[in-house]
Design an enzyme around this catalytic site. Structure first.
Site, PDB file in Angstrom:
ATOM      1  CB  SER A 218      -0.957  -0.037   1.192  1.00 29.17           C
ATOM      2  OG  SER A 218      -1.915   0.983   1.123  1.00 29.17           O
ATOM      3  CG  ASP A 283      -7.301  -2.214  -3.432  1.00 27.98           C
ATOM      4  OD1 ASP A 283      -7.880  -1.356  -2.734  1.00 27.98           O
ATOM      5  OD2 ASP A 283      -6.119  -2.534  -3.274  1.00 27.98           O
ATOM      6  CG  HIS A 312      -6.166  -1.690   0.279  1.00 31.56           C
ATOM      7  ND1 HIS A 312      -5.375  -1.406  -0.810  1.00 31.56           N
ATOM      8  CD2 HIS A 312      -5.546  -1.103   1.350  1.00 31.56           C
ATOM      9  CE1 HIS A 312      -4.331  -0.680  -0.428  1.00 31.56           C
ATOM     10  NE2 HIS A 312      -4.411  -0.490   0.872  1.00 31.56           N
TER      11      HIS A 312
END
Length: 336
Positions: A218, A283, A312
């Site tokens: 991320s 996501d 995610h």
């Protein structure tokens, strides 16, 4: 946070006003968008002999025994921007060739990640070295884009150093000291071994670049791409990467503006190492299109892992996640 109102590209009008207020500074925008440091879930204690140990709070959700906890090595180093940054080394596979330099997501710290590191490293036969961003965990300062790049650079140097430290590194490093309240004020510039509180003697890892795999998840893909664009290493793993901050907030953005933050899409073409991109097709935070664009821009991209149906924060729960990592590290890197 302002009250909810009409939405515009996933943001309400009130949020947009709050986001870009006084002044519309890219670093300020980036911090509001990207950084959610939790209340620290750990501390680093240093005994009279200079040995550092990790202490976790209940919120760390530790999943192993005290024996494993005692084996986790921790230290604090200083970045080029003057912040003290907490680092962690988890020896999951002492005989392994590779060490992951892991840059975690935006809402966790090392205390919350260390159980995951043990599980991951044990399963893919890698040691794990990680660090907290400025403003996270025991790290000082505030989270920002510039600090992200300085933080991973400091972690890279700690992992790379071996034996006698360079004068630049000796001058930058200050560790917790039993004689000082904040950071060690002793002069390590010429005689670090003479200070009885110097706890770094066993923490000079000396891992060579060809044995380091950069892993970013991320927001952690941002410093990972930046470092990988400047240093060659064994490989790079980008887990749910983003093209840039503006492209996350405004999906229709087609180019990088001067005020954009985290422009990984413009840096990834400079990465000379093999790159594995991992992204969930559903996501909800960083759209799948980001992972696809990053993959297409990598000069040495390997077969990506697109996890069908994953969001995610749940890619690790899918069996193909570990299977792909094992295949990449155990077989593909060996023949690359």
């Amino acid at each position: 946070m302002p009250e909810q109102g009409p939405r515009m590209n996933s943001f309400s009008l009130g949020e947009l006003c709050w986001l870009f207020c006084c002044p519309p500074c890219p670093s300020r925008i980036a911090a509001k968008l990207a950084f959610l440091p939790p209340e620290p879930t750990y501390s680093i204690h240093t005994d009279a002999n200079g040995a550092s140990s990790l202490h976790l709070t209940e919120r760390a959700d530790w999943q192993y025994s005290q024996r494993e906890l005692d084996a986790v090595e921790v230290l604090v180093t200083r970045t080029s921007r003057g912040n003290r940054v907490g680092c962690m080394f988890v020896r999951c596979a002492p005989s392994s060739r590779y060490t992951l330099l892991f840059s975690h997501g935006n809402a966790v710290d090392l205390g919350q990640m260390c159980s995951f590191y043990i599980g991951l490293g044990s399963r893919i036969n890698c040691n794990v070295f990680s660090y907290d961003y400025s403003g996270y965990g025991v790290s000082t300062g505030k989270p920002s884009e510039k600090n992200l790049y300085a933080d991973i650079e400091a972690a890279w140097q700690v992992l790379r150093n071996k034996g006698s430290l360079s004068s630049e590194t000796r001058g930058a490093i200050r560790l917790p000291c039993t004689l000082c309240t904040e950071s060690c004020a002793h002069d390590f510039q010429f005689t670090p071994a003479l200070c009885l509180t110097w706890p770094w003697a066993s923490l000079r890892y000396g891992v060579t670049p060809e044995n380091i795999i950069l892993y970013g998840q991320s927001i952690g893909t941002v410093p990972t791409v930046d470092l990988a664009s400047r240093y060659e290493c064994a490989a790079v793993i980008l887990h749910s990467p983003l093209m840039s901050g503006l492209r996350v907030a405004f999906p229709d953005t087609r180019k990088t503006y001067c005020f954009d933050a985290f422009p990984s899409i413009d840096k990834v073409s400079k990465v000379a190492s093999p790159v594995l991109v991992i992204h969930g097709t559903e996501d909800e935070v960083i759209d799948f299109s980001h992972g696809l664009a990053i993959y297409e821009r990598c000069p040495r991209a390997v077969e990506p892992l697109w996890v069908e149906g994953a969001g995610h924060n749940d890619i690790e729960l899918y069996a193909q996640y570990l299977e792909r990592l094992k295949q990449f590290i155990t077989f593909e890197l060996a023949t690359s």
